[in-house]
Motif scaffolding. Structure first.
Motif, PDB file in Angstrom:
ATOM      1  N   SER A  19       1.040  -1.303  -0.113  1.00 20.27           N
ATOM      2  CA  SER A  19      -0.424   0.265   0.109  1.00 20.27           C
ATOM      3  C   SER A  19       0.894   0.970  -0.149  1.00 20.27           C
ATOM      4  O   SER A  19       1.847   0.538   0.875  1.00 20.27           O
ATOM      5  N   ILE A  20       0.134   2.326  -0.671  1.00 21.54           N
ATOM      6  CA  ILE A  20       1.149   3.502  -0.414  1.00 21.54           C
ATOM      7  C   ILE A  20       1.923   3.758   1.191  1.00 21.54           C
ATOM      8  O   ILE A  20       2.793   3.962   1.275  1.00 21.54           O
ATOM      9  N   GLY A  21       0.810   3.535   2.473  1.00 25.65           N
ATOM     10  CA  GLY A  21       1.591   3.886   3.709  1.00 25.65           C
ATOM     11  C   GLY A  21       2.350   2.871   3.903  1.00 25.65           C
ATOM     12  O   GLY A  21       4.199   2.635   4.616  1.00 25.65           O
ATOM     13  N   GLN A  22       2.915   1.731   3.064  1.00 21.21           N
ATOM     14  CA  GLN A  22       3.656   0.754   3.044  1.00 21.21           C
ATOM     15  C   GLN A  22       4.986   0.935   2.603  1.00 21.21           C
ATOM     16  O   GLN A  22       6.149   1.345   3.394  1.00 21.21           O
ATOM     17  N   LEU A  23       5.367   1.394   1.614  1.00 24.84           N
ATOM     18  CA  LEU A  23       5.763   2.573   0.640  1.00 24.84           C
ATOM     19  C   LEU A  23       6.431   3.710   2.117  1.00 24.84           C
ATOM     20  O   LEU A  23       7.425   3.733   1.412  1.00 24.84           O
ATOM     21  N   LYS A  24       5.705   4.492   2.115  1.00 23.93           N
ATOM     22  CA  LYS A  24       5.859   5.473   3.129  1.00 23.93           C
ATOM     23  C   LYS A  24       6.829   5.115   3.985  1.00 23.93           C
ATOM     24  O   LYS A  24       7.803   5.914   3.706  1.00 23.93           O
ATOM     25  N   ASP A  25       6.453   3.735   4.635  1.00 22.36           N
ATOM     26  CA  ASP A  25       7.173   3.488   6.150  1.00 22.36           C
ATOM     27  C   ASP A  25       8.669   2.748   5.272  1.00 22.36           C
ATOM     28  O   ASP A  25       9.764   3.033   6.116  1.00 22.36           O
ATOM     29  N   ALA A  26       8.681   2.265   3.913  1.00 20.87           N
ATOM     30  CA  ALA A  26      10.084   1.892   3.607  1.00 20.87           C
ATOM     31  C   ALA A  26      10.711   3.009   3.438  1.00 20.87           C
ATOM     32  O   ALA A  26      12.381   2.989   2.903  1.00 20.87           O
ATOM     33  N   THR A  27      10.412   3.707   2.800  1.00 19.77           N
ATOM     34  CA  THR A  27      11.025   4.385   1.921  1.00 19.77           C
ATOM     35  C   THR A  27      11.699   6.175   2.431  1.00 19.77           C
ATOM     36  O   THR A  27      12.160   6.497   1.876  1.00 19.77           O
ATOM     37  N   GLY A  28      10.818   6.417   3.438  1.00 17.39           N
ATOM     38  CA  GLY A  28      10.675   8.076   4.047  1.00 17.39           C
ATOM     39  C   GLY A  28      10.150   8.627   3.387  1.00 17.39           C
ATOM     40  O   GLY A  28      10.836  10.084   3.633  1.00 17.39           O
ATOM     41  N   ALA A  29       9.790   8.879   1.773  1.00 21.82           N
ATOM     42  CA  ALA A  29       9.532   9.497   1.024  1.00 21.82           C
ATOM     43  C   ALA A  29       8.294  10.909   1.684  1.00 21.82           C
ATOM     44  O   ALA A  29       7.045   9.555   1.795  1.00 21.82           O
ATOM     45  N   THR A  30       7.426  11.498   0.892  1.00 19.77           N
ATOM     46  CA  THR A  30       6.345  11.827   1.285  1.00 19.77           C
ATOM     47  C   THR A  30       4.907  11.001   0.671  1.00 19.77           C
ATOM     48  O   THR A  30       5.515  10.814  -0.585  1.00 19.77           O
ATOM     49  N   TYR A  31       3.915  10.933   0.375  1.00 20.76           N
ATOM     50  CA  TYR A  31       3.122  10.867   0.038  1.00 20.76           C
ATOM     51  C   TYR A  31       2.951  10.828  -1.343  1.00 20.76           C
ATOM     52  O   TYR A  31       2.861  10.351  -2.155  1.00 20.76           O
ATOM     53  N   PRO A  32       2.695  12.892  -1.329  1.00 13.49           N
ATOM     54  CA  PRO A  32       2.933  13.220  -2.687  1.00 13.49           C
ATOM     55  C   PRO A  32       4.154  12.852  -4.087  1.00 13.49           C
ATOM     56  O   PRO A  32       4.025  12.457  -4.781  1.00 13.49           O
ATOM     57  N   GLU A  33       5.147  12.565  -3.147  1.00  8.79           N
ATOM     58  CA  GLU A  33       6.426  11.429  -3.829  1.00  8.79           C
ATOM     59  C   GLU A  33       5.911  10.278  -4.236  1.00  8.79           C
ATOM     60  O   GLU A  33       6.035  10.296  -5.464  1.00  8.79           O
ATOM     61  N   ILE A  34       5.387   9.593  -3.534  1.00  7.47           N
ATOM     62  CA  ILE A  34       5.447   8.185  -3.636  1.00  7.47           C
ATOM     63  C   ILE A  34       4.339   8.145  -4.798  1.00  7.47           C
ATOM     64  O   ILE A  34       4.394   7.007  -5.057  1.00  7.47           O
ATOM     65  N   THR A  35       3.449   9.020  -4.611  1.00  7.84           N
ATOM     66  CA  THR A  35       2.032   8.362  -5.656  1.00  7.84           C
ATOM     67  C   THR A  35       2.416   8.533  -7.354  1.00  7.84           C
ATOM     68  O   THR A  35       2.414   8.634  -8.184  1.00  7.84           O
ATOM     69  N   THR A  36       3.349  10.210  -7.344  1.00 10.44           N
ATOM     70  CA  THR A  36       4.207  10.709  -8.635  1.00 10.44           C
ATOM     71  C   THR A  36       4.928   9.491  -8.788  1.00 10.44           C
ATOM     72  O   THR A  36       4.939   8.923  -9.894  1.00 10.44           O
ATOM     73  N   ALA A  37       5.659   8.776  -8.072  1.00 10.21           N
ATOM     74  CA  ALA A  37       6.679   7.567  -8.214  1.00 10.21           C
ATOM     75  C   ALA A  37       5.536   6.971  -9.270  1.00 10.21           C
ATOM     76  O   ALA A  37       6.054   5.937 -10.071  1.00 10.21           O
ATOM     77  N   LEU A  38       4.661   6.033  -8.292  1.00 12.31           N
ATOM     78  CA  LEU A  38       3.631   5.412  -8.568  1.00 12.31           C
ATOM     79  C   LEU A  38       3.212   5.689  -9.573  1.00 12.31           C
ATOM     80  O   LEU A  38       2.903   4.295 -10.937  1.00 12.31           O
ATOM     81  N   LYS A  39       2.739   6.877 -10.394  1.00 17.02           N
ATOM     82  CA  LYS A  39       1.940   6.905 -11.742  1.00 17.02           C
ATOM     83  C   LYS A  39       2.812   6.763 -12.895  1.00 17.02           C
ATOM     84  O   LYS A  39       2.323   6.630 -13.162  1.00 17.02           O
ATOM     85  N   GLN A  40       4.376   6.833 -12.459  1.00 17.77           N
ATOM     86  CA  GLN A  40       4.556   6.853 -13.183  1.00 17.77           C
ATOM     87  C   GLN A  40       5.217   5.738 -14.237  1.00 17.77           C
ATOM     88  O   GLN A  40       4.876   5.029 -14.356  1.00 17.77           O
ATOM     89  N   LEU A  41       5.511   5.053 -12.590  1.00 16.39           N
ATOM     90  CA  LEU A  41       5.266   3.004 -13.078  1.00 16.39           C
ATOM     91  C   LEU A  41       4.004   2.870 -13.634  1.00 16.39           C
ATOM     92  O   LEU A  41       4.589   2.442 -14.287  1.00 16.39           O
ATOM     93  N   VAL A  42       3.164   3.111 -13.398  1.00 20.26           N
ATOM     94  CA  VAL A  42       1.026   2.527 -13.503  1.00 20.26           C
ATOM     95  C   VAL A  42       1.890   3.442 -15.756  1.00 20.26           C
ATOM     96  O   VAL A  42       1.042   2.250 -15.932  1.00 20.26           O
ATOM     97  N   ASP A  43       1.780   4.557 -15.726  1.00 22.20           N
ATOM     98  CA  ASP A  43       1.528   4.733 -16.932  1.00 22.20           C
ATOM     99  C   ASP A  43       2.381   4.027 -17.537  1.00 22.20           C
ATOM    100  O   ASP A  43       2.484   4.053 -19.196  1.00 22.20           O
ATOM    101  N   GLU A  44       4.017   3.600 -17.590  1.00 25.10           N
ATOM    102  CA  GLU A  44       4.611   3.046 -17.891  1.00 25.10           C
ATOM    103  C   GLU A  44       4.981   1.108 -17.852  1.00 25.10           C
ATOM    104  O   GLU A  44       5.653   0.763 -19.443  1.00 25.10           O
ATOM    105  N   GLY A  45       3.325   1.501 -17.856  1.00 22.86           N
ATOM    106  CA  GLY A  45       3.314  -0.790 -17.379  1.00 22.86           C
ATOM    107  C   GLY A  45       3.968  -1.625 -16.974  1.00 22.86           C
ATOM    108  O   GLY A  45       3.870  -2.469 -16.915  1.00 22.86           O
TER     109      GLY A  45
END
Length: 69
Positions: A19-45
């Motif tokens: 989940s985004i919360g688990q990724l936040k705990d693991a990476t220490g990044a902010t929610y906006p940073e994580i959602t931006t990176a996830l959107k890029q990964l989803v858009d790239e397939g």
């Protein structure tokens, strides 16, 4: 060598669906940073979202066929 946030997310998703919360705990990044990176990964397939057995939104890597690697 420092990993980028996207590389850290991919490494976490290689281990398990997260989940985004688990990724936040693991990476220490902010929610906006994580959602931006996830959107890029989803858009790239490279990743997709789904719901786990508890109806929580999680993300997982899309397994590429060996001939596309």
């Amino acid at each position: 060598m420092d990993l980028t946030l996207t590389q850290k997310i991919i490494a976490e998703l290689n281990n398990q669906d997260c989940s985004i919360g688990q990724l936040k705990d693991a990476t220490g990044a902010t929610y906006p940073e994580i959602t931006t990176a996830l959107k890029q990964l989803v858009d790239e397939g490279k990743a997709k979202h789904c719901f786990d057995s508890d109806s929580a939104l999680t993300y997982q890597l899309i397994k590429q066929p060996f001939w596309r690697i």
